[in-house]
Motif scaffolding. Sequence first.
Motif, PDB file in Angstrom:
ATOM      1  N   LEU A 399       0.814  -1.213   0.000  1.00  0.00           N
ATOM      2  CA  LEU A 399       0.000   0.000   0.000  1.00  0.00           C
ATOM      3  C   LEU A 399       0.853   1.270   0.000  1.00  0.00           C
ATOM      4  O   LEU A 399       0.534   2.235  -0.697  1.00  0.00           O
ATOM      5  N   VAL A 400       1.935   1.272   0.778  1.00  0.00           N
ATOM      6  CA  VAL A 400       2.771   2.470   0.901  1.00  0.00           C
ATOM      7  C   VAL A 400       3.540   2.730  -0.394  1.00  0.00           C
ATOM      8  O   VAL A 400       3.575   3.864  -0.898  1.00  0.00           O
ATOM      9  N   PHE A 401       4.182   1.693  -0.941  1.00  0.00           N
ATOM     10  CA  PHE A 401       5.024   1.867  -2.130  1.00  0.00           C
ATOM     11  C   PHE A 401       4.264   1.627  -3.438  1.00  0.00           C
ATOM     12  O   PHE A 401       4.852   1.699  -4.508  1.00  0.00           O
ATOM     13  N   LYS A 402       2.966   1.312  -3.305  1.00  0.00           N
ATOM     14  CA  LYS A 402       2.125   1.064  -4.490  1.00  0.00           C
ATOM     15  C   LYS A 402       2.768   0.024  -5.409  1.00  0.00           C
ATOM     16  O   LYS A 402       2.881   0.212  -6.628  1.00  0.00           O
ATOM     17  N   THR A 403       3.187  -1.064  -4.795  1.00  0.00           N
ATOM     18  CA  THR A 403       3.836  -2.144  -5.535  1.00  0.00           C
ATOM     19  C   THR A 403       2.821  -2.873  -6.400  1.00  0.00           C
ATOM     20  O   THR A 403       1.763  -3.306  -5.904  1.00  0.00           O
ATOM     21  N   PRO A 404       3.100  -3.031  -7.686  1.00  0.00           N
ATOM     22  CA  PRO A 404       2.163  -3.781  -8.540  1.00  0.00           C
ATOM     23  C   PRO A 404       2.160  -5.260  -8.169  1.00  0.00           C
ATOM     24  O   PRO A 404       3.215  -5.903  -8.092  1.00  0.00           O
ATOM     25  N   VAL A 405       0.985  -5.798  -7.924  1.00  0.00           N
ATOM     26  CA  VAL A 405       0.843  -7.201  -7.509  1.00  0.00           C
ATOM     27  C   VAL A 405      -0.181  -7.858  -8.416  1.00  0.00           C
ATOM     28  O   VAL A 405      -1.333  -7.421  -8.500  1.00  0.00           O
ATOM     29  N   SER A 406       0.244  -8.926  -9.089  1.00  0.00           N
ATOM     30  CA  SER A 406      -0.687  -9.665  -9.931  1.00  0.00           C
ATOM     31  C   SER A 406      -1.463 -10.674  -9.092  1.00  0.00           C
ATOM     32  O   SER A 406      -1.119 -10.947  -7.934  1.00  0.00           O
ATOM     33  N   THR A 407      -2.491 -11.229  -9.686  1.00  0.00           N
ATOM     34  CA  THR A 407      -3.306 -12.203  -8.957  1.00  0.00           C
ATOM     35  C   THR A 407      -2.500 -13.449  -8.603  1.00  0.00           C
ATOM     36  O   THR A 407      -2.588 -13.961  -7.475  1.00  0.00           O
TER      37      THR A 407
END
Length: 438
Positions: A399-407
Motif C-alpha cells: 500500500l505504501v510503495f504502491k507495488t504492482p501485484v498480480s493475482t
Amino acid sequence: MASPASAPAMQTLLACRDPPALSPPSPIKPIATPRPSLLSGTSCRALTASLPGISVSRHCGDHLRQCVRLPQRLSLRAVSFDPRGSPRGAAGVAWSSAAASDGATESSSPAVAEGHVEEEGRMGSGNMALLGTLQLGSLFGLWYLFNIYFNIYNKQVLKVFQFPITVTLFQFAIGSVIVLLMWTSRIYKMPYLTKSQLLAILPLAGVHTLGNLFTNMSLGKVAVSFTHTIKAMEPFFSVILSAIFLQEYPTIWVVLSLFPIVGGVALASLTEASFNWVGFLSAMASNLTFQSRNVLSKKLMVKKEGSLDNISLFSVITLMSLVLLTPVALIFEGVKFTPAYLESAGLDMKVVALRALLAAVCFHSYQQVSYMILQRVTPVTHSVGNCVKRVVVIVTSVLVFKTPVSTINALGTGIALAGVFAYSRGKQMKKKPIEKVI
C-alpha cells in the motif's frame, strides 16, 4: 521458649484455644500489648508459627481479632501446625492485602469476612490477568509497528543510498548506543561475561551480522513485499539445518507444511515484477544465516547457571556485530555516509540522515520487543505471531510503495504464508510413540 515480647500474644492465643461453642467470646481484660495499629501480619504469623500444636479455627480467628483489635481485615483459615512449628498446609495464615483504617467497622461474622477476602482475591487475580493480557497485546502491537516503519524507512534510504553494508553498520551503531544507555541508566542490568561465553557468542554474532546484511542487500534490490515472501522460507532451512547438525528430525506434519511454503514462494517469484537475482539470492542467504544462528544457539549456548537471558544475549550480539562489520564496511564501501558525499550525490542530507536514524531505532526496537515477547509466550506462539507480522508488513508495504501485484503473485504469497502457519501448528504436534504389537 517464647521471648518476653511475644508473651502477651501467646496468652491471647492460649485464651483462644478453646472458644465457647454456642456463645460469642466473652470480653477479655485488656493486657499490656504493643499498639494494635503497629502489630503487623508478619509478627502475628511468626507468633502463631512459634506455638506448636495449636489449631487456629475460624471462630478462634474472630476471637483473636477481638482480642488484639487488629486494624486489618484478617482471615485466619483453619490450619494446624506440626510439632516443628511449620504449617501443614500451603494456605497458612491468610491476610487481606487491603488494610483498613483505625476504627474501621469489621464484620462480626468470620464467614462473611473470609468470603469478602476471597472475593477480593478473585477480583485481584482477574485484574492481574487482564493487565498481563493488555501488556502482551501492547508488545505485539509495538513489534508490528516498529517492523513496519523499519521496512518503510529502510527501503526509502536504500533506494537513494545504495550502500547496504554502511546502512547495516549504521543500524548496529545506533543499536549499540541504545544498549549502552540501557546499561548505564540501569534500565537493564549489564551482564557479566566470561571468556568462554564471549567465544561461544562470537559465531552467533557473525551469522547475525550476515543475516541482517543480506536482508538489507535484498531490500535494496527488490520490493519489500517480495523480500518478505522469500523470507517465508525460513522454516525450510530450519528443518534442514536441525536435521543435519542437531539430529532433530521433523514430524510428518512439519514436512507436509514445507510443500506449500516452497511452492508459494516459487509461484510468487515467477510473477514478481521487481524480480532480481541479487535480491532473491540475498534473501535466501538471509534465511540460511538466520536459521544457522538458531541452530548455533542451541548447539553452543548450553543452558546452565549464569547463562544469559535473551535480551542480554541480543544486546551483546549487537555490540559484537558493530565491531565485526566496521572493517568490512571500510574495506568494501569506504566512508560514504558523510555530508560531503551525500551533497555530491545530490541527496538531501537531512532527509536521508533522519530516515536512516528512524530506521535504525526501529530496527533495534522491533528485535528487542521480539525477545521480550519470546520471554512471555511459547516459541510456537511467537512463531505464529511472526507469521502474522509478515502478512502485515507485506500488505502495508504494497500500500505504501504502491507495488504492482498480480493475482498469481498474491496467490503465491498467500500459499507460502499459509504454509508458514501450518508449520507453526505442526511444530506443536509431538511425535507419537510407536506401540509394540505383541
